[in-house]
Scaffold this active site. Sequence first.
Site, PDB file in Angstrom:
ATOM      1  N   SER A 145     -26.813 -52.105  53.937  1.00  0.00           N
ATOM      2  CA  SER A 145     -26.901 -51.251  52.753  1.00  0.00           C
ATOM      3  C   SER A 145     -26.339 -49.861  53.053  1.00  0.00           C
ATOM      4  O   SER A 145     -26.217 -49.486  54.227  1.00  0.00           O
ATOM      5  CB  SER A 145     -28.374 -51.116  52.346  1.00  0.00           C
ATOM      6  OG  SER A 145     -28.588 -49.979  51.524  1.00  0.00           O
ATOM      7  N   TYR A 158     -37.268 -49.240  52.553  1.00  0.00           N
ATOM      8  CA  TYR A 158     -35.995 -49.970  52.451  1.00  0.00           C
ATOM      9  C   TYR A 158     -34.991 -49.415  53.447  1.00  0.00           C
ATOM     10  O   TYR A 158     -34.326 -50.167  54.177  1.00  0.00           O
ATOM     11  CB  TYR A 158     -35.482 -49.830  51.017  1.00  0.00           C
ATOM     12  CG  TYR A 158     -34.236 -50.585  50.679  1.00  0.00           C
ATOM     13  CD1 TYR A 158     -32.998 -49.956  50.685  1.00  0.00           C
ATOM     14  CD2 TYR A 158     -34.293 -51.930  50.316  1.00  0.00           C
ATOM     15  CE1 TYR A 158     -31.842 -50.652  50.339  1.00  0.00           C
ATOM     16  CE2 TYR A 158     -33.139 -52.625  49.965  1.00  0.00           C
ATOM     17  CZ  TYR A 158     -31.924 -51.971  49.980  1.00  0.00           C
ATOM     18  OH  TYR A 158     -30.774 -52.663  49.642  1.00  0.00           O
TER      19      TYR A 158
HETATM   20  P1  NAP Z   1     -31.754 -59.170  43.903  1.00  0.00           P
HETATM   21  O1  NAP Z   1     -30.979 -59.237  42.653  1.00  0.00           O
HETATM   22  O2  NAP Z   1     -33.108 -58.511  43.884  1.00  0.00           O
HETATM   23  O3  NAP Z   1     -31.885 -60.634  44.555  1.00  0.00           O
HETATM   24  C1  NAP Z   1     -32.620 -60.744  45.747  1.00  0.00           C
HETATM   25  C2  NAP Z   1     -32.813 -62.221  45.982  1.00  0.00           C
HETATM   26  O4  NAP Z   1     -33.647 -62.410  47.134  1.00  0.00           O
HETATM   27  C3  NAP Z   1     -33.522 -62.893  44.798  1.00  0.00           C
HETATM   28  O5  NAP Z   1     -32.997 -64.181  44.584  1.00  0.00           O
HETATM   29  C4  NAP Z   1     -34.950 -62.976  45.313  1.00  0.00           C
HETATM   30  O6  NAP Z   1     -35.682 -64.024  44.736  1.00  0.00           O
HETATM   31  C5  NAP Z   1     -34.709 -63.273  46.779  1.00  0.00           C
HETATM   32  N1  NAP Z   1     -35.903 -63.023  47.603  1.00  0.00           N
HETATM   33  C6  NAP Z   1     -36.668 -61.909  47.616  1.00  0.00           C
HETATM   34  N2  NAP Z   1     -37.674 -62.058  48.484  1.00  0.00           N
HETATM   35  C7  NAP Z   1     -37.549 -63.301  49.032  1.00  0.00           C
HETATM   36  C8  NAP Z   1     -38.296 -64.051  50.000  1.00  0.00           C
HETATM   37  N3  NAP Z   1     -39.403 -63.542  50.570  1.00  0.00           N
HETATM   38  N4  NAP Z   1     -37.872 -65.302  50.310  1.00  0.00           N
HETATM   39  C9  NAP Z   1     -36.780 -65.830  49.714  1.00  0.00           C
HETATM   40  N5  NAP Z   1     -36.020 -65.176  48.793  1.00  0.00           N
HETATM   41  C10 NAP Z   1     -36.418 -63.919  48.469  1.00  0.00           C
HETATM   42  O7  NAP Z   1     -30.919 -58.400  44.999  1.00  0.00           O
HETATM   43  P2  NAP Z   1     -29.336 -58.191  45.144  1.00  0.00           P
HETATM   44  O8  NAP Z   1     -28.957 -56.913  44.485  1.00  0.00           O
HETATM   45  O9  NAP Z   1     -28.591 -59.452  44.823  1.00  0.00           O
HETATM   46  O10 NAP Z   1     -29.310 -57.931  46.716  1.00  0.00           O
HETATM   47  C11 NAP Z   1     -29.160 -58.969  47.644  1.00  0.00           C
HETATM   48  C12 NAP Z   1     -29.164 -58.295  48.998  1.00  0.00           C
HETATM   49  O11 NAP Z   1     -28.205 -57.225  48.997  1.00  0.00           O
HETATM   50  C13 NAP Z   1     -30.505 -57.644  49.341  1.00  0.00           C
HETATM   51  O12 NAP Z   1     -30.733 -57.762  50.732  1.00  0.00           O
HETATM   52  C14 NAP Z   1     -30.272 -56.170  48.996  1.00  0.00           C
HETATM   53  O13 NAP Z   1     -31.114 -55.311  49.752  1.00  0.00           O
HETATM   54  C15 NAP Z   1     -28.843 -56.008  49.383  1.00  0.00           C
HETATM   55  N6  NAP Z   1     -28.129 -54.900  48.758  1.00  0.00           N
HETATM   56  C16 NAP Z   1     -28.082 -54.783  47.404  1.00  0.00           C
HETATM   57  C17 NAP Z   1     -27.319 -53.728  46.862  1.00  0.00           C
HETATM   58  C18 NAP Z   1     -27.201 -53.502  45.379  1.00  0.00           C
HETATM   59  O14 NAP Z   1     -26.740 -52.404  44.996  1.00  0.00           O
HETATM   60  N7  NAP Z   1     -27.582 -54.444  44.536  1.00  0.00           N
HETATM   61  C19 NAP Z   1     -26.646 -52.848  47.691  1.00  0.00           C
HETATM   62  C20 NAP Z   1     -26.770 -52.999  49.072  1.00  0.00           C
HETATM   63  C21 NAP Z   1     -27.503 -54.038  49.593  1.00  0.00           C
HETATM   64  P3  NAP Z   1     -36.714 -63.700  43.538  1.00  0.00           P
HETATM   65  O15 NAP Z   1     -35.927 -63.039  42.467  1.00  0.00           O
HETATM   66  O16 NAP Z   1     -37.253 -65.031  43.139  1.00  0.00           O
HETATM   67  O17 NAP Z   1     -37.760 -62.772  44.125  1.00  0.00           O
HETATM   68  C1  GCO Z   2     -31.425 -47.437  45.578  1.00  0.00           C
HETATM   69  C2  GCO Z   2     -30.577 -48.669  45.489  1.00  0.00           C
HETATM   70  C3  GCO Z   2     -29.835 -48.878  46.790  1.00  0.00           C
HETATM   71  C4  GCO Z   2     -29.007 -50.118  46.687  1.00  0.00           C
HETATM   72  C5  GCO Z   2     -28.243 -50.372  47.932  1.00  0.00           C
HETATM   73  C6  GCO Z   2     -27.251 -49.296  48.240  1.00  0.00           C
HETATM   74  O1  GCO Z   2     -32.534 -47.444  45.026  1.00  0.00           O
HETATM   75  O2  GCO Z   2     -30.939 -46.474  46.180  1.00  0.00           O
HETATM   76  O3  GCO Z   2     -31.366 -49.795  45.189  1.00  0.00           O
HETATM   77  O4  GCO Z   2     -30.745 -48.961  47.832  1.00  0.00           O
HETATM   78  O5  GCO Z   2     -29.806 -51.222  46.473  1.00  0.00           O
HETATM   79  O6  GCO Z   2     -29.045 -50.663  49.020  1.00  0.00           O
HETATM   80  O7  GCO Z   2     -26.434 -49.762  49.279  1.00  0.00           O
END
Ligand code: NAP
Ligand code: GCO
Length: 264
Positions: A145, A158
């Site tokens: 992230s 986080y």
């Molecule tokens: P999301 O929309 O919240 O999806 C997260 C997924 O993980 C959901 O399918 C959720 O299932 C599943 N999950 C959560 N807890 C779990 C557990 N204990 N066991 C199995 N599955 C679990 O998140 P996203 O935005 O796609 O992000 C995916 C990854 O990218 C995460 O690691 C997040 O931190 C990272 N990330 C996201 C962003 C962003 O801007 N979106 C940026 C940087 C990094 P449920 O919905 O059923 O709980």
């Molecule tokens: C926040 C956002 C970020 C993104 C991502 C950025 O609240 O700042 O959720 O944490 O999820 O991780 O890279």
Amino acid sequence: MSDQFSLNGKIALVTGASYGIGFAIASAFAKAGAKIIFNDINQQAVDRGLASYKEAGIEVKGYVCDVTDENAVNAMVAQIEKEIGVIDILVNNAGIIKRIPMHEMSAAEFRQVVDVDLNAPFIVSKAVIPGMIKKGHGKIINICSMMSELGRETVSAYAAAKGGLKMLTRNICSEYGQYNIQCNGIGPGYIATPQTAPLREKQADGSRHPFDSFIIAKTPAARWGTPEDLQGPAVFLASDASNFVNGHVLYVDGGILAYIGKQP
Ligand code: NAP
Ligand code: GCO
């Protein structure tokens, strides 16, 4: 050259991939030739994922597994190895966030975020590495992230977890590179998924959420990323094209980390 980016014949497990970033990465792996396995935390989420993959014309296997539960993870990996084969590619994607001022966050809430975002990548990586060693190769991709590098208000747990995940990535590289296992991270910028939906909600007067405007100003590309922006980088890190790339976090952030931000 294009063969270097092929995933033909590879078995890929993407955790938490019913939708969002995990779904996009798994879909790209399928198009690159991999056999796709995903898990999610309950049957409802897995069924939702199965329907989405079917609609996209992608054949997958879905498992119900809470990635924080070591026994459940070990049972899932054993079942995959028995039913499908040894996992070649693991993407530790499952993750949660809690946006709470640190002095108001309970220790239980802090632990819950670290459990999913850091302990679980350890648990799942530990479960798949023996098979990768036997097979003579493996790819582990940890979804890090911006918060692996930066802090901000309300995301202490986080950021601590994602900072730790960057170092877990480097340590798996250090310990298992000798077995031809490459462990790298992808550091998405701000991506439009359900996880960030609260940060993009329109205001009552129809204007942008202040955080939405803030991210637009901090991103040279002047836009939020999409899950599809992560597909190419993920296929690269999962393929033979990255066999000498190890311990690296590839930031796919539209340039946020390089940019001071647009003058207001
Ligand atoms: P999301 O929309 O919240 O999806 C997260 C997924 O993980 C959901 O399918 C959720 O299932 C599943 N999950 C959560 N807890 C779990 C557990 N204990 N066991 C199995 N599955 C679990 O998140 P996203 O935005 O796609 O992000 C995916 C990854 O990218 C995460 O690691 C997040 O931190 C990272 N990330 C996201 C962003 C962003 O801007 N979106 C940026 C940087 C990094 P449920 O919905 O059923 O709980
Ligand atoms: C926040 C956002 C970020 C993104 C991502 C950025 O609240 O700042 O959720 O944490 O999820 O991780 O890279």
